[in-house]
Design a protein around this motif. Structure first.
Motif, mmCIF file in Angstrom:
data_model
loop_
_atom_site.group_PDB
_atom_site.id
_atom_site.type_symbol
_atom_site.label_atom_id
_atom_site.label_comp_id
_atom_site.label_asym_id
_atom_site.label_seq_id
_atom_site.Cartn_x
_atom_site.Cartn_y
_atom_site.Cartn_z
ATOM 1 N N ARG A 101 35.829 123.137 -13.576
ATOM 2 C CA ARG A 101 34.881 122.149 -14.116
ATOM 3 C C ARG A 101 33.477 122.784 -14.146
ATOM 4 N NH1 ARG A 101 34.310 118.575 -8.585
ATOM 5 N NH2 ARG A 101 32.422 119.630 -7.886
ATOM 6 N N GLN B 130 29.914 124.486 -14.798
ATOM 7 C CA GLN B 130 29.462 125.681 -15.520
ATOM 8 C C GLN B 130 30.590 126.689 -15.726
ATOM 9 O OE1 GLN B 130 25.733 127.361 -13.958
ATOM 10 N NE2 GLN B 130 25.421 125.406 -12.938
ATOM 11 N N ASP C 188 40.486 128.644 -9.182
ATOM 12 C CA ASP C 188 39.785 127.519 -8.542
ATOM 13 C C ASP C 188 40.678 126.940 -7.457
ATOM 14 O OD1 ASP C 188 38.306 124.878 -8.263
ATOM 15 O OD2 ASP C 188 37.256 125.649 -10.014
ATOM 16 N N LEU D 296 42.875 129.877 -6.286
ATOM 17 C CA LEU D 296 42.179 130.887 -5.483
ATOM 18 C C LEU D 296 41.039 130.228 -4.715
ATOM 19 C CD1 LEU D 296 41.372 133.840 -4.671
ATOM 20 C CD2 LEU D 296 39.956 133.895 -6.746
ATOM 21 N N ASP D 297 41.132 130.318 -3.396
ATOM 22 C CA ASP D 297 39.973 129.960 -2.569
ATOM 23 C C ASP D 297 39.191 131.256 -2.404
ATOM 24 O OD1 ASP D 297 38.143 129.607 -0.527
ATOM 25 O OD2 ASP D 297 39.445 128.308 0.654
ATOM 26 N N VAL D 298 38.014 131.330 -3.009
ATOM 27 C CA VAL D 298 37.289 132.609 -3.074
ATOM 28 C C VAL D 298 36.886 133.139 -1.700
ATOM 29 C CG1 VAL D 298 36.420 132.264 -5.421
ATOM 30 C CG2 VAL D 298 35.052 131.462 -3.462
ATOM 31 N N ASN E 43 31.518 132.555 -9.966
ATOM 32 C CA ASN E 43 30.798 131.313 -10.241
ATOM 33 C C ASN E 43 31.042 130.230 -9.187
ATOM 34 O OD1 ASN E 43 29.707 129.072 -12.197
ATOM 35 N ND2 ASN E 43 31.803 128.456 -11.699
ATOM 36 N N SER F 122 24.025 133.113 -9.050
ATOM 37 C CA SER F 122 23.131 132.749 -7.951
ATOM 38 C C SER F 122 22.514 131.408 -8.329
ATOM 39 C CB SER F 122 22.096 133.859 -7.747
ATOM 40 O OG SER F 122 21.145 133.518 -6.775
ATOM 41 N N TYR G 108 22.565 127.173 1.573
ATOM 42 C CA TYR G 108 22.734 127.452 0.134
ATOM 43 C C TYR G 108 21.720 128.515 -0.310
ATOM 44 C CZ TYR G 108 23.296 126.350 -4.881
ATOM 45 O OH TYR G 108 23.535 126.410 -6.236
ATOM 46 N N LYS H 15 22.453 132.247 -1.767
ATOM 47 C CA LYS H 15 22.071 132.614 -3.137
ATOM 48 C C LYS H 15 21.108 133.814 -3.151
ATOM 49 C CE LYS H 15 24.618 129.590 -5.321
ATOM 50 N NZ LYS H 15 25.753 130.019 -6.124
ATOM 51 N N PRO I 299 20.490 129.823 -12.546
ATOM 52 C CA PRO I 299 20.255 128.551 -13.237
ATOM 53 C C PRO I 299 19.305 127.655 -12.452
ATOM 54 C CG PRO I 299 22.623 128.979 -12.880
ATOM 55 C CD PRO I 299 21.864 129.908 -12.007
ATOM 56 N N GLY I 300 18.563 126.848 -13.185
ATOM 57 C CA GLY I 300 17.803 125.757 -12.565
ATOM 58 C C GLY I 300 18.735 124.568 -12.442
ATOM 59 N N ILE J 32 21.197 122.010 -13.458
ATOM 60 C CA ILE J 32 22.142 121.866 -14.568
ATOM 61 C C ILE J 32 22.992 120.621 -14.318
ATOM 62 C CG2 ILE J 32 23.964 123.032 -15.904
ATOM 63 C CD1 ILE J 32 21.241 124.561 -15.818
ATOM 64 N N THR K 39 25.841 118.949 -13.780
ATOM 65 C CA THR K 39 27.268 119.084 -13.439
ATOM 66 C C THR K 39 27.568 118.145 -12.278
ATOM 67 O OG1 THR K 39 26.975 120.756 -11.733
ATOM 68 C CG2 THR K 39 27.232 121.568 -13.995
ATOM 69 N N VAL L 55 25.556 118.567 -8.970
ATOM 70 C CA VAL L 55 24.242 117.925 -8.901
ATOM 71 C C VAL L 55 24.392 116.401 -8.859
ATOM 72 C CG1 VAL L 55 22.142 117.521 -10.255
ATOM 73 C CG2 VAL L 55 23.012 119.834 -9.953
HETATM 74 P P1 NAD Z 1 30.666 122.190 -9.737
HETATM 75 O O1 NAD Z 1 30.709 121.613 -8.361
HETATM 76 O O2 NAD Z 1 30.692 121.287 -10.902
HETATM 77 O O3 NAD Z 1 31.826 123.270 -9.925
HETATM 78 C C1 NAD Z 1 32.120 124.193 -8.910
HETATM 79 C C2 NAD Z 1 33.560 124.631 -9.044
HETATM 80 O O4 NAD Z 1 33.819 125.551 -7.967
HETATM 81 C C3 NAD Z 1 34.564 123.480 -8.890
HETATM 82 O O5 NAD Z 1 35.548 123.550 -9.896
HETATM 83 C C4 NAD Z 1 35.146 123.701 -7.499
HETATM 84 O O6 NAD Z 1 36.476 123.208 -7.360
HETATM 85 C C5 NAD Z 1 35.067 125.212 -7.385
HETATM 86 N N1 NAD Z 1 35.125 125.682 -5.995
HETATM 87 C C6 NAD Z 1 34.497 125.170 -4.910
HETATM 88 N N2 NAD Z 1 34.838 125.843 -3.806
HETATM 89 C C7 NAD Z 1 35.700 126.812 -4.211
HETATM 90 C C8 NAD Z 1 36.414 127.824 -3.515
HETATM 91 N N3 NAD Z 1 36.321 127.978 -2.181
HETATM 92 N N4 NAD Z 1 37.194 128.654 -4.227
HETATM 93 C C9 NAD Z 1 37.331 128.493 -5.578
HETATM 94 N N5 NAD Z 1 36.696 127.548 -6.274
HETATM 95 C C10 NAD Z 1 35.894 126.715 -5.592
HETATM 96 O O7 NAD Z 1 29.348 123.083 -9.735
HETATM 97 P P2 NAD Z 1 28.518 123.818 -10.900
HETATM 98 O O8 NAD Z 1 27.223 123.129 -11.010
HETATM 99 O O9 NAD Z 1 29.333 124.053 -12.095
HETATM 100 O O10 NAD Z 1 28.229 125.203 -10.143
HETATM 101 C C11 NAD Z 1 28.727 126.457 -10.560
HETATM 102 C C12 NAD Z 1 27.891 127.530 -9.895
HETATM 103 O O11 NAD Z 1 26.546 127.420 -10.354
HETATM 104 C C13 NAD Z 1 27.818 127.438 -8.373
HETATM 105 O O12 NAD Z 1 27.828 128.736 -7.817
HETATM 106 C C14 NAD Z 1 26.481 126.790 -8.135
HETATM 107 O O13 NAD Z 1 25.959 127.090 -6.857
HETATM 108 C C15 NAD Z 1 25.667 127.386 -9.246
HETATM 109 N N6 NAD Z 1 24.466 126.643 -9.623
HETATM 110 C C16 NAD Z 1 24.550 125.344 -10.018
HETATM 111 C C17 NAD Z 1 23.382 124.692 -10.387
HETATM 112 C C18 NAD Z 1 23.376 123.267 -10.863
HETATM 113 O O14 NAD Z 1 22.285 122.687 -10.962
HETATM 114 N N7 NAD Z 1 24.499 122.673 -11.198
HETATM 115 C C19 NAD Z 1 22.152 125.357 -10.332
HETATM 116 C C20 NAD Z 1 22.120 126.681 -9.914
HETATM 117 C C21 NAD Z 1 23.292 127.324 -9.577
#
Ligand code: NAD
Length: 251
Positions: A16, A18, A37, A57-59, A85, A136, A150, A154, A180-181, A183, A185, A188
């Motif tokens: 889901r 980004q 994921d 995959l749990d990263v 990501n 990041s 966090y 990052k 990213p700033g 976003i 999703t 957030v």
């Molecule tokens: P999100 O929560 O919508 O999606 C994150 C995804 O990572 C999910 O599908 C989740 O199931 C998966 N995930 C979580 N833990 C995991 C693990 N241990 N192993 C594998 N997958 C795992 O978040 P997003 O906003 O799409 O964030 C994506 C990336 O962007 C993240 O690294 C986040 O820190 C970064 N980011 C997000 C924002 C924002 O504002 N949304 C801003 C800056 C950076």
């Protein structure tokens, strides 16, 4: 002709947000994609829709990485692109942050990125090069209150990216970080208190006057994954609507 024709990509956290937006763009540009994921339902559904493959995959788990990369190599022949990501967020005041919460964030965001980069060096070297994109945040460039773990994770990603770029450049492997700033999703939305919460007031604080959309980060990730960024490595790519352009206390 697609911008990623012939490339095989592994994108973590792509069920889901980004990551999913990147998976959609990658497939549209001709890449073969592995969605990795822990969210099996959404991950499988998206993979089915896109003609991608899904891998649980749990990263943060070392053994899982070998299995994921082996499968990608089996199915695609190689791995040309890794997008680290997957990430999690934990809000709490420094003085009240429990060690277990700090460690949980670092394990996924920081250790997950380290393990991911380490796992693809060999296949990418065999393929004659590759591109690693580490997601990041603006919290990898500056601090944010209540995000100590966090922010630490990052900043670590930003630093590791440079070390990897320096070590792997000679092998033709480029490594860059994306910042990213805010976003729009689920990450957030959950942090703000739910999908129904209006985030537009946060957006008004940045130069472009709005929060970003996942597709706007996916476009940057496509660029870094593609040969269009052939001279970019060890660098920070910011997409934050101007959030880090200011030092003003109030906008
Ligand atoms: P999100 O929560 O919508 O999606 C994150 C995804 O990572 C999910 O599908 C989740 O199931 C998966 N995930 C979580 N833990 C995991 C693990 N241990 N192993 C594998 N997958 C795992 O978040 P997003 O906003 O799409 O964030 C994506 C990336 O962007 C993240 O690294 C986040 O820190 C970064 N980011 C997000 C924002 C924002 O504002 N949304 C801003 C800056 C950076």
């Amino acid at each position: 002709m697609g911008r990623l024709d012939g490339k095989a990509a592994l994108i973590t956290g792509a069920a889901r947000g980004q990551g999913a937006a990147a998976a959609r763009r990658f497939v549209a540009e001709g890449a073969r994609v592995m969605i990795a994921d822990v969210n099996d339902d959404e991950g499988k559904a998206l993979a089915g829709e896109l003609g991608a493959i899904y891998q649980r995959l749990d990263v943060s788990e070392e053994a899982g990485w070998a299995a994921a990369v082996d499968r990608a190599v089996d199915e695609f022949g190689t791995v040309n692109v890794l997008v680290n990501n997957a990430g999690i967020l934990h809000f709490s005041e420094l003085a009240k942050t429990r060690l277990e919460d700090y460690e949980r964030v670092v394990k996924v965001n920081q250790i997950g990125t380290f393990l991911g980069m380490r796992s693809v060096v060999e296949p990418m070297e065999r393929a004659g090069g590759g591109s690693i994109v580490n997601v990041s945040s603006v919290e990898g460039l500056a601090g944010m209150p209540f995000l100590v773990a966090y922010t630490a994770s990052k900043f670590a990603i930003r630093g590791m990216t440079k070390v990897a770029a320096l070590e792997l450049g000679a092998k033709g492997i480029r490594v860059n970080s994306v910042h990213p700033g805010m976003i729009d999703t689920k990450m957030v939305q959950d942090a703000a208190g739910g999908a129904e919460i209006d985030l537009s007031w946060v957006g008004r604080k940045v130069a472009l006057g709005r929060v970003g959309q996942p597709e706007e980060i996916a476009d940057l990730v496509v660029f870094l994954a593609s040969d269009e960024s052939s001279y970019c490595t060890g660098a920070e790519f910011v997409a934050d609507g101007g959030a880090t352009a200011t030092h003003a206390l109030r906008i």
